[in-house]
Design a protein around this motif. Structure first.
Motif: not given
Length: 229
Positions: A120-136
């Motif tokens: 699901n492209d939207l869910e993957f975008f959200r996942f990447m945004a969260e990893m970006n925010e958490r510096r993972i």
């Protein structure tokens, strides 16, 4: 997150260097979380995997130079679709681990391919945004998925969703065709097997039915004795 706090190529490279340094020092932290998934549609009619198995996915990821020597935790989902996450217990456990870990404890999240994580492209975008925010850091079987290179991984996520939708359409069309042609679908009753689109009683079930019939009294076969009154 402030604009100045977002990942840059330099900050990602520094984070990756720290991750590799931890492997060389033999430290238990930071740890890499590895996710594998196999959906029902990834198996053929005989139950053989059409794509990479769960073990193969894990082996590929752990052999990556970025991951070799690092402590890792493995999360997996078998027979689960990539469409959504509510029934994927392994994925939910992984995200809970990410969200409850102290800052800096999780160095990266890795998987064989992005479509193992989300289709699901939207869910993957959200996942990447969260990893970006958490510096993972985020890695797949080919290496680092850079948050800086948004265009490339957004295109891959859209393609993964399109492929999932194509598979769903094929399955629906095939089921409609089978129903129109009188094919029996659904779970097979115990004691039967499929033969040429129909159901055939197994030998053990047939013998059981014969024994049951032979032991059932026939109507009118029983006699009654009434005492003289």
């Amino acid at each position: 997150m402030n604009r100045q706090d977002e990942w840059t190529r330099e900050s990602e490279a520094e984070a990756l260097a720290r991750l590799r340094a931890a492997a060389g020092a033999g430290r238990e932290s930071p740890v890499v979380l590895i996710y594998t998934r196999q959906s029902v549609s990834d198996f053929d009619a005989d139950g053989r995997p059409r794509g990479p198995s769960l073990n193969q996915q894990l082996d590929t990821v752990t052999r990556r130079t970025e991951v070799v020597g690092l402590a890792f935790e493995h999360f997996e989902d078998a027979d689960r679709s990539g469409k959504e996450t509510s029934k994927r217990l392994g994925y939910l456990a992984l995200m809970e681990r990410v969200r409850t870990a102290p800052a800096g404890q999780i160095g990266g999240v890795a998987f064989y391919d992005a479509d193992r994580l989300h289709r699901n492209d939207l869910e993957f975008f959200r996942f990447m945004a969260e990893m970006n925010e958490r510096r993972i850091l985020v890695l797949d079987g080919n290496g680092l998925i850079s948050n800086v290179d948004r265009l490339s991984w957004k295109i891959k996520a859209i393609v993964a969703q399109e492929e999932r939708e194509k598979v769903s359409r094929r399955v629906r069309d095939n089921l409609r065709y089978l129903r129109r042609n009188g094919q029996l679908l659904g779970t097979i009753p115990q004691g039967y097997r499929r033969v040429d689109g129909g159901l055939l009683m197994t030998q053990s079930r047939l013998q059981q039915s014969r024994r049951s019939l032979s032991s059932t009294p026939r109507v009118g076969s029983a006699s009654a004795h009434w005492p003289n009154i």
